[in-house]
Motif scaffolding. Sequence first.
Motif, PDB file in Angstrom:
ATOM      1  N   LEU A 223       0.820  -1.205   0.000  1.00 25.27           N
ATOM      2  CA  LEU A 223       0.000   0.000   0.000  1.00 25.27           C
ATOM      3  C   LEU A 223       0.860   1.264   0.000  1.00 25.27           C
ATOM      4  CD1 LEU A 223      -2.890   1.096   0.094  1.00 25.27           C
ATOM      5  CD2 LEU A 223      -2.750   1.043   2.599  1.00 25.27           C
ATOM      6  N   ILE A 224       2.019   1.198   0.623  1.00 24.15           N
ATOM      7  CA  ILE A 224       2.895   2.359   0.670  1.00 24.15           C
ATOM      8  C   ILE A 224       3.306   2.795  -0.736  1.00 24.15           C
ATOM      9  CG2 ILE A 224       4.938   0.906   0.964  1.00 24.15           C
ATOM     10  CD1 ILE A 224       4.368   4.439   2.404  1.00 24.15           C
ATOM     11  N   GLU A 225       3.477   1.845  -1.658  1.00 27.76           N
ATOM     12  CA  GLU A 225       3.842   2.196  -3.022  1.00 27.76           C
ATOM     13  C   GLU A 225       2.679   2.876  -3.752  1.00 27.76           C
ATOM     14  OE1 GLU A 225       5.557  -0.925  -5.310  1.00 27.76           O
ATOM     15  OE2 GLU A 225       7.005  -1.499  -3.761  1.00 27.76           O
ATOM     16  N   VAL A 226       1.461   2.494  -3.403  1.00 24.24           N
ATOM     17  CA  VAL A 226       0.290   3.156  -3.991  1.00 24.24           C
ATOM     18  C   VAL A 226       0.252   4.616  -3.558  1.00 24.24           C
ATOM     19  CG1 VAL A 226      -2.227   3.192  -4.119  1.00 24.24           C
ATOM     20  CG2 VAL A 226      -0.998   0.997  -4.056  1.00 24.24           C
ATOM     21  N   PHE A 227       0.451   4.848  -2.256  1.00 27.71           N
ATOM     22  CA  PHE A 227       0.424   6.217  -1.754  1.00 27.71           C
ATOM     23  C   PHE A 227       1.587   7.047  -2.314  1.00 27.71           C
ATOM     24  CE2 PHE A 227      -1.953   4.595   2.210  1.00 27.71           C
ATOM     25  CZ  PHE A 227      -3.168   4.761   1.570  1.00 27.71           C
ATOM     26  N   ASP A 228       2.756   6.416  -2.438  1.00 32.44           N
ATOM     27  CA  ASP A 228       3.911   7.132  -3.003  1.00 32.44           C
ATOM     28  C   ASP A 228       3.611   7.586  -4.429  1.00 32.44           C
ATOM     29  OD1 ASP A 228       5.345   6.855  -0.697  1.00 32.44           O
ATOM     30  OD2 ASP A 228       6.554   5.149  -1.407  1.00 32.44           O
ATOM     31  N   GLU A 229       2.978   6.727  -5.216  1.00 34.62           N
ATOM     32  CA  GLU A 229       2.657   7.078  -6.598  1.00 34.62           C
ATOM     33  C   GLU A 229       1.650   8.214  -6.653  1.00 34.62           C
ATOM     34  OE1 GLU A 229       2.984   6.521 -10.843  1.00 34.62           O
ATOM     35  OE2 GLU A 229       4.218   5.954  -9.109  1.00 34.62           O
ATOM     36  N   LEU A 230       0.644   8.159  -5.811  1.00 35.38           N
ATOM     37  CA  LEU A 230      -0.369   9.221  -5.788  1.00 35.38           C
ATOM     38  C   LEU A 230       0.240  10.550  -5.348  1.00 35.38           C
ATOM     39  CD1 LEU A 230      -3.393   7.253  -4.236  1.00 35.38           C
ATOM     40  CD2 LEU A 230      -3.085   7.946  -6.625  1.00 35.38           C
ATOM     41  N   GLU A 231       1.120  10.506  -4.355  1.00 33.11           N
ATOM     42  CA  GLU A 231       1.775  11.739  -3.902  1.00 33.11           C
ATOM     43  C   GLU A 231       2.637  12.342  -5.012  1.00 33.11           C
ATOM     44  OE1 GLU A 231       2.298  11.184   0.929  1.00 33.11           O
ATOM     45  OE2 GLU A 231       3.882  10.470  -0.420  1.00 33.11           O
ATOM     46  N   PHE A 232       3.307  11.471  -5.739  1.00 28.89           N
ATOM     47  CA  PHE A 232       4.179  11.963  -6.804  1.00 28.89           C
ATOM     48  C   PHE A 232       3.370  12.574  -7.934  1.00 28.89           C
ATOM     49  CE2 PHE A 232       6.498  11.483 -10.767  1.00 28.89           C
ATOM     50  CZ  PHE A 232       7.713  12.040 -10.435  1.00 28.89           C
ATOM     51  N   ILE A 233       2.306  11.900  -8.351  1.00 29.53           N
ATOM     52  CA  ILE A 233       1.524  12.363  -9.496  1.00 29.53           C
ATOM     53  C   ILE A 233       0.809  13.676  -9.193  1.00 29.53           C
ATOM     54  CG2 ILE A 233      -0.477  11.841 -10.952  1.00 29.53           C
ATOM     55  CD1 ILE A 233       0.326   8.921 -10.839  1.00 29.53           C
ATOM     56  N   TYR A 234       0.225  13.765  -8.022  1.00 26.62           N
ATOM     57  CA  TYR A 234      -0.612  14.932  -7.707  1.00 26.62           C
ATOM     58  C   TYR A 234       0.077  15.954  -6.809  1.00 26.62           C
ATOM     59  CZ  TYR A 234      -4.235  11.964  -9.679  1.00 26.62           C
ATOM     60  OH  TYR A 234      -4.963  11.161 -10.530  1.00 26.62           O
ATOM     61  N   ASN A 235       1.337  15.683  -6.470  1.00 29.84           N
ATOM     62  CA  ASN A 235       2.128  16.620  -5.668  1.00 29.84           C
ATOM     63  C   ASN A 235       1.405  16.985  -4.354  1.00 29.84           C
ATOM     64  OD1 ASN A 235       4.356  18.225  -5.085  1.00 29.84           O
ATOM     65  ND2 ASN A 235       3.442  20.050  -6.042  1.00 29.84           N
ATOM     66  N   VAL A 236       1.026  15.945  -3.625  1.00 29.92           N
ATOM     67  CA  VAL A 236       0.325  16.112  -2.348  1.00 29.92           C
ATOM     68  C   VAL A 236       0.969  15.218  -1.307  1.00 29.92           C
ATOM     69  CG1 VAL A 236      -1.887  16.735  -3.418  1.00 29.92           C
ATOM     70  CG2 VAL A 236      -1.358  14.318  -2.927  1.00 29.92           C
ATOM     71  N   ASN A 237       0.670  15.470  -0.044  1.00 28.63           N
ATOM     72  CA  ASN A 237       1.115  14.624   1.049  1.00 28.63           C
ATOM     73  C   ASN A 237      -0.085  13.885   1.627  1.00 28.63           C
ATOM     74  OD1 ASN A 237       3.877  15.415   0.996  1.00 28.63           O
ATOM     75  ND2 ASN A 237       3.351  17.295   2.084  1.00 28.63           N
ATOM     76  N   LEU A 238      -0.030  12.579   1.638  1.00 32.44           N
ATOM     77  CA  LEU A 238      -1.127  11.761   2.151  1.00 32.44           C
ATOM     78  C   LEU A 238      -0.767  11.250   3.543  1.00 32.44           C
ATOM     79  CD1 LEU A 238      -1.979   9.637  -1.026  1.00 32.44           C
ATOM     80  CD2 LEU A 238      -3.139  11.693  -0.205  1.00 32.44           C
ATOM     81  N   LYS A 239      -1.762  11.347   4.454  1.00 31.37           N
ATOM     82  CA  LYS A 239      -1.586  10.822   5.799  1.00 31.37           C
ATOM     83  C   LYS A 239      -2.429   9.559   5.922  1.00 31.37           C
ATOM     84  CE  LYS A 239      -0.699  15.334   7.931  1.00 31.37           C
ATOM     85  NZ  LYS A 239      -1.119  16.304   8.978  1.00 31.37           N
ATOM     86  N   TYR A 240      -1.842   8.530   6.458  1.00 35.72           N
ATOM     87  CA  TYR A 240      -2.540   7.250   6.557  1.00 35.72           C
ATOM     88  C   TYR A 240      -2.035   6.498   7.777  1.00 35.72           C
ATOM     89  CZ  TYR A 240       1.739   6.065   4.038  1.00 35.72           C
ATOM     90  OH  TYR A 240       3.060   5.949   3.647  1.00 35.72           O
TER      91      TYR A 240
END
Length: 240
Positions: A223-240
Amino acid sequence: MKTNPQHNANNDLETKVFNHVEVPFKSSKEDVWKKISAKIDFDNPPKTGAKIIKFKWMKFSSAAAILMLFASTLFMKYYTVSVGSGLGEKFSHTLPDNSEVFLNENSQLSYQPYWWLISREIEFEGEAFFEVEKGEKFTVNSNKGSTSVLGTSFNINSRKNYSVYCKTGKVAVNGFERGNTVILTPNEMVIFNGKSELKEEIKDENVILNWRKDALIFESVPLIEVFDELEFIYNVNLKY
């Protein structure tokens, strides 16, 4: 009138000297001049000076031509075209040989267009899909590895690890940190993560290429790789 004894002595000496001198010229001035004039071509004077000037001009012309050739070669070798995509942006770019590069978000490439016929080589970072026209060796260099082909289609992702997927043809992938080369055939992928390499067969290419359809598919990844990809694409920081 008194006579100077020293003067008389000098006259006597001069008379004695010239009595022993034979004058070699038996012709008149007019005859001598005619003979000299006959040997001189007044209509075609010597051109020694002109030859020297021409030689120097040829030397300068050759040096200028060599300098211009050297400058042109440097221009062709180092003139660079750079293209890149921003966040949320995808587009395609056509290379000088009509090969196509489809850039995913936040990706960059550069190449020398005037040197392309001599070396088909690209500097690249990010993710992109390449459709390469057949021809001489085609090389894509990234910080973590390089990929070389002759004519094929493949996908490269150099963001976190270095992964290459071969869609058609054959691909040679060199992971810099591992220092070895892996040959891929259609539907094969290799991932270099710095410590090891993983070569696998991809049954569904959409897992790799669906980004071209603005879709993200994750299969059997942490799951960490999913969040890393989303953060990179949309230039956001996700908290989980």
